[in-house]
Design a protein around this motif. Sequence first.
Motif, PDB file in Angstrom:
ATOM      1  N   ASN A  33      32.217  21.106  77.749  1.00 24.20           N
ATOM      2  CA  ASN A  33      30.831  21.244  77.290  1.00 24.20           C
ATOM      3  C   ASN A  33      30.692  21.317  75.769  1.00 24.20           C
ATOM      4  OD1 ASN A  33      29.872  21.199  79.926  1.00 24.20           O
ATOM      5  ND2 ASN A  33      29.932  23.432  80.135  1.00 24.20           N
ATOM      6  N   GLN A  34      31.700  20.872  75.049  1.00 24.02           N
ATOM      7  CA  GLN A  34      31.594  20.783  73.587  1.00 24.02           C
ATOM      8  C   GLN A  34      31.120  19.371  73.271  1.00 24.02           C
ATOM      9  OE1 GLN A  34      35.243  20.380  71.421  1.00 24.02           O
ATOM     10  NE2 GLN A  34      33.994  19.669  69.693  1.00 24.02           N
ATOM     11  N   ASP A  59      30.480  29.777  79.396  1.00 29.96           N
ATOM     12  CA  ASP A  59      29.917  28.833  78.442  1.00 29.96           C
ATOM     13  C   ASP A  59      30.177  29.366  77.042  1.00 29.96           C
ATOM     14  OD1 ASP A  59      28.917  27.144  80.422  1.00 29.96           O
ATOM     15  OD2 ASP A  59      27.061  28.306  80.599  1.00 29.96           O
ATOM     16  N   ILE A  90      31.307  28.050  66.242  1.00 25.10           N
ATOM     17  CA  ILE A  90      30.502  28.270  65.049  1.00 25.10           C
ATOM     18  C   ILE A  90      31.029  27.350  63.951  1.00 25.10           C
ATOM     19  CG2 ILE A  90      29.780  29.954  63.330  1.00 25.10           C
ATOM     20  CD1 ILE A  90      30.394  32.096  65.546  1.00 25.10           C
ATOM     21  N   GLU A 124      28.072  31.471  74.698  1.00 24.41           N
ATOM     22  CA  GLU A 124      26.759  30.848  74.532  1.00 24.41           C
ATOM     23  C   GLU A 124      25.636  31.870  74.570  1.00 24.41           C
ATOM     24  OE1 GLU A 124      24.189  27.904  73.701  1.00 24.41           O
ATOM     25  OE2 GLU A 124      26.334  27.525  73.959  1.00 24.41           O
ATOM     26  N   GLU A 157      34.417  15.916  69.382  1.00 25.39           N
ATOM     27  CA  GLU A 157      33.610  16.290  70.546  1.00 25.39           C
ATOM     28  C   GLU A 157      34.416  16.093  71.832  1.00 25.39           C
ATOM     29  OE1 GLU A 157      30.716  12.884  71.841  1.00 25.39           O
ATOM     30  OE2 GLU A 157      30.677  12.988  69.634  1.00 25.39           O
ATOM     31  N   ARG A 215      25.438  31.953  65.523  1.00 26.26           N
ATOM     32  CA  ARG A 215      25.411  30.514  65.271  1.00 26.26           C
ATOM     33  C   ARG A 215      25.946  30.132  63.889  1.00 26.26           C
ATOM     34  NH1 ARG A 215      22.579  27.986  69.246  1.00 26.26           N
ATOM     35  NH2 ARG A 215      21.342  29.336  70.605  1.00 26.26           N
ATOM     36  N   SER A 244      36.846  28.519  78.524  1.00 20.70           N
ATOM     37  CA  SER A 244      35.726  27.598  78.740  1.00 20.70           C
ATOM     38  C   SER A 244      35.550  27.187  80.197  1.00 20.70           C
ATOM     39  CB  SER A 244      35.895  26.349  77.870  1.00 20.70           C
ATOM     40  OG  SER A 244      36.982  25.560  78.323  1.00 20.70           O
ATOM     41  N   ARG A 252      30.508  28.745  72.614  1.00 23.05           N
ATOM     42  CA  ARG A 252      29.924  28.062  71.470  1.00 23.05           C
ATOM     43  C   ARG A 252      30.903  28.152  70.301  1.00 23.05           C
ATOM     44  NH1 ARG A 252      25.724  31.193  70.274  1.00 23.05           N
ATOM     45  NH2 ARG A 252      24.303  30.089  71.662  1.00 23.05           N
ATOM     46  N   VAL A 280      34.884  31.202  67.783  1.00 20.20           N
ATOM     47  CA  VAL A 280      34.370  31.016  69.141  1.00 20.20           C
ATOM     48  C   VAL A 280      33.584  32.243  69.597  1.00 20.20           C
ATOM     49  CG1 VAL A 280      34.985  30.499  71.530  1.00 20.20           C
ATOM     50  CG2 VAL A 280      36.385  29.589  69.661  1.00 20.20           C
ATOM     51  N   THR A 281      32.439  31.997  70.200  1.00 22.75           N
ATOM     52  CA  THR A 281      31.646  33.047  70.817  1.00 22.75           C
ATOM     53  C   THR A 281      31.177  32.558  72.177  1.00 22.75           C
ATOM     54  OG1 THR A 281      29.802  34.601  70.460  1.00 22.75           O
ATOM     55  CG2 THR A 281      29.453  32.297  69.799  1.00 22.75           C
ATOM     56  N   ILE A 285      32.635  19.615  65.470  1.00 25.96           N
ATOM     57  CA  ILE A 285      32.514  20.894  64.799  1.00 25.96           C
ATOM     58  C   ILE A 285      33.244  20.799  63.464  1.00 25.96           C
ATOM     59  CG2 ILE A 285      32.963  23.374  64.917  1.00 25.96           C
ATOM     60  CD1 ILE A 285      31.003  22.354  67.051  1.00 25.96           C
TER      61      ILE A 285
END
Length: 319
Positions: free
Chosen positions: A242-243, A209, A213, A126, A237, A131, A205, A211, A123-124, A247
Amino acid sequence: MGKKFVWVIFAFTFVFCITQIADAQRRQRIVVATGGTGGVYYPYGGTMAEIINQHVPNVSCTAEVTGASVENVRLVARKEVTFALSMNDTVYQAYTGEGKFEGSQIEDLRTVFQMYPHVYHIVTLEKYPVRTLSDLKGKKVSVGAPGSGTEYKTNLVLPLLGVTYDDFRTYRLSFAENATQLKDGIIDVGIWDVAPPTSSIIDLSTTHDIRFIPLTEEEVTKVVAAYPFYGRITLKENTYRNQNEEILSVSVWNSVVCHKDASEELVYQVAKAVFENRNVLINTHRIAEYTTVEDSANNSPIPIHPGALRYYKEVGAVQ
């Protein structure tokens, strides 16, 4: 008449107190080793302890916060706890004396039941240009708490995929610390190996925001080929805010483990209590839907304790 009444009350109270003390002394005190408060081990293990207290006679059980998987199997080996939660990569390699357990094999380890699969979350935020796995190079990355299954898995997976600890600045943080330090800009990436959704990522979250990876199909195939206790999995999802897409990642199952010398009757009673009150675990966290007799009886990475095996035979899960 008044004095007689007082003496009756005194005698009743005295006998009651002595009885309570004797009962407390008869009760076996046991401990379930869990993990950090920001993951699923802690509430799952706490609920397991509640089930034991309510449904296993003459036992008093407490759940303790620990560094999770690696620490937990070592606590079991030293008989400092009765039961412990651990990821199956740790369980398998501890039992066989491989990896970090080379030279410190724990052959006395046994499983009680299989819990659920973990998903490897990278997790990072946004706003950061991270990426792919190669983007971890040069960043500040939390690989998991010391003694945790997350750190253990990270140590196996990342080097296999071309990213070593020398490539980034390493932090060893708990799940709750991952979230806090991502919020505060102290780290760029946090790694969780945990059952989704987990509270610390949910918390992160809601204010930032984030993201995830993903791994590539090629990376997952490479990991599974090297380590058969891992599997392919997708984080569905909308698991987190907002995911909006699945993944791809790798999974590992988790076990409740104990020492081979644990009482057969105690382990039998615990397995029976847990499965007969499985709905209580599910009410704590829906991931417990994966906690089934069938998986527990047939998919253990190491030998099952005779007490648990007795229960699985009783319910017809094994012959």
